[in-house]
Motif scaffolding. Structure first.
Motif, PDB file in Angstrom:
ATOM      1  N   LYS A   1      75.664  -9.574  14.229  1.00  0.00           N
ATOM      2  CA  LYS A   1      75.571 -10.975  13.836  1.00  0.00           C
ATOM      3  C   LYS A   1      74.109 -11.352  13.594  1.00  0.00           C
ATOM      4  N   ALA A   2      73.234 -10.861  14.465  1.00  0.00           N
ATOM      5  CA  ALA A   2      71.804 -11.110  14.284  1.00  0.00           C
ATOM      6  C   ALA A   2      71.273 -10.411  13.033  1.00  0.00           C
ATOM      7  N   ALA A   3      71.882  -9.282  12.680  1.00  0.00           N
ATOM      8  CA  ALA A   3      71.471  -8.549  11.473  1.00  0.00           C
ATOM      9  C   ALA A   3      71.974  -9.214  10.206  1.00  0.00           C
TER      10      ALA A   3
ATOM     11  N   ASN B   1      61.244 -20.579  15.262  1.00  0.00           N
ATOM     12  CA  ASN B   1      61.608 -20.870  13.883  1.00  0.00           C
ATOM     13  C   ASN B   1      62.741 -19.985  13.373  1.00  0.00           C
ATOM     14  N   VAL B   2      63.209 -19.073  14.197  1.00  0.00           N
ATOM     15  CA  VAL B   2      64.299 -18.186  13.809  1.00  0.00           C
ATOM     16  C   VAL B   2      65.608 -18.982  13.818  1.00  0.00           C
ATOM     17  N   PRO B   3      66.421 -18.872  12.782  1.00  0.00           N
ATOM     18  CA  PRO B   3      67.654 -19.668  12.724  1.00  0.00           C
ATOM     19  C   PRO B   3      68.660 -19.286  13.809  1.00  0.00           C
ATOM     20  N   ASN B   4      69.499 -20.248  14.130  1.00  0.00           N
ATOM     21  CA  ASN B   4      70.565 -20.037  15.104  1.00  0.00           C
ATOM     22  C   ASN B   4      71.691 -19.247  14.440  1.00  0.00           C
ATOM     23  N   ILE B   5      72.195 -18.213  15.110  1.00  0.00           N
ATOM     24  CA  ILE B   5      73.259 -17.407  14.511  1.00  0.00           C
ATOM     25  C   ILE B   5      74.654 -17.871  14.926  1.00  0.00           C
ATOM     26  N   ASP B   6      74.727 -18.890  15.792  1.00  0.00           N
ATOM     27  CA  ASP B   6      76.020 -19.335  16.314  1.00  0.00           C
ATOM     28  C   ASP B   6      76.470 -20.621  15.627  1.00  0.00           C
TER      29      ASP B   6
ATOM     30  N   TRP C   1      63.866  -4.129  10.509  1.00  0.00           N
ATOM     31  CA  TRP C   1      64.087  -4.936  11.725  1.00  0.00           C
ATOM     32  C   TRP C   1      63.604  -6.343  11.449  1.00  0.00           C
ATOM     33  N   THR C   2      64.263  -7.329  11.992  1.00  0.00           N
ATOM     34  CA  THR C   2      63.982  -8.718  11.646  1.00  0.00           C
ATOM     35  C   THR C   2      63.726  -9.554  12.897  1.00  0.00           C
ATOM     36  N   PRO C   3      63.195 -10.780  12.711  1.00  0.00           N
ATOM     37  CA  PRO C   3      63.020 -11.651  13.878  1.00  0.00           C
ATOM     38  C   PRO C   3      64.318 -11.917  14.628  1.00  0.00           C
TER      39      PRO C   3
END
Length: 297
Positions: A176-178, A18-23, A227-229
């Protein structure tokens, strides 16, 4: 490694699917269809490289403090020529890889550093400094022929492998993930750049140094959660608290403590090029941000 779930800010279970795509698939420059494979290569390659910890044991005429002074000066040279961030991190990586294999004399240190800068700029940058300009910044200490011979020597010793995963490539992905803003980005890069002159930082993998720098930066800026998913997924850690994450790699919280120690010492240290560089408005003046007193228990 299982990475199926993560505890959210309020203790809820968050599934990684369920974690969004960062790309951004619509941006061709991001090569979104290949980015996972590219970073898989970086992770595998980093694991395959031998540790550079204690490589100074092969050097008879060069010491770790001399290395720090050289890199501090090279950061200034890199800034003078207005080269890209990628070039800086590749330059230091090439320098250390070469010195870990080839004993040199003290009077060759600048030559090795400038040849590493030349190679890194050719590989990463839009342009590279002219050899005569590099000789000029060395106060004419070397000749063109010496520079070219050293460039060739580095290439041969490293078997022409310049696609080395540096701290820069991991930092880009983790930031980017952050989902970082400019202040977090600049502070994280400031912390990791402070580690470049520190010989003890070579004991640790670039990816873990970058993750630790982002964690300390988020704590410093009081970003919640720390810290995040998304960070867990792309930094490849399994639990949300960095001090626990590090244990998964059989490494203690010395990681984050070391980064924090570098941060605290930067203002008073003798090697101040990075501090002065990040004190300016172009980099959000992050060097002026007060360091944490200590990490949370």
């Amino acid at each position: 490694m299982a990475r199926s779930k993560f505890l959210g800010e309020h203790g809820e279970v968050v599934k990684q699917e369920n974690v969004p795509n960062i790309d951004d698939g619509s941006n061709q420059l991001e090569v979104a269809e290949y980015v996972d494979e590219i970073y898989e290569y970086y992770w595998i390659t980093e694991a395959q490289f031998s540790s550079l910890a204690n490589y100074m044991s092969i050097q008879g005429d060069v010491t770790s403090p001399m290395r720090g002074i050289l890199i501090n000066w090279l950061i200034e040279v890199h800034l003078k020529f207005d080269l890209m961030h990628e070039t800086l991190y590749l330059m230091v990586t090439l320098l250390d890889r070469y010195l870990s294999q080839v004993p040199i004399q003290k009077n060759e240190m600048q030559l090795v550093g400038l040849a590493a800068l030349l190679l890194a700029s050719k590989y990463e940058d839009f342009w590279h400094p002219r050899i005569k300009d590099l000789i000029s910044v060395s106060a004419e200490s070397y000749t063109r022929e010496q520079m070219l011979r050293m460039e060739s020597s580095i290439l041969k010793k490293l078997k022409f492998r310049l696609n080395i995963p540096t701290p820069y490539v991991f930092m880009l992905r983790f930031l980017k993930a952050a989902q970082s803003d400019k202040v977090l980005e600049h502070l994280a890069f400031y912390l990791i750049e402070l580690s470049l002159v520190e010989y003890e930082a070579l004991e640790f993998r670039s990816s873990l140094l970058c993750a630790s720098a982002i964690y300390v930066a988020r704590l410093t800026l009081q970003i919640s959660p720390t810290w995040t998913p998304l960070l867990m997924k792309h930094a490849r850690y399994e639990v949300p608290h960095m001090r626990q994450m590090i244990i998964l790699y059989s490494i203690s919280s010395v990681f984050c403590k070391m980064i924090l120690r570098f941060h605290k010492a930067a203002r008073k240290g003798q090697l101040k090029v990075t501090y002065e560089k990040y004190a300016g408005p172009d980099l959000s003046g992050v060097a002026m941000i007060r360091p944490l007193e200590k990490l949370p228990a």
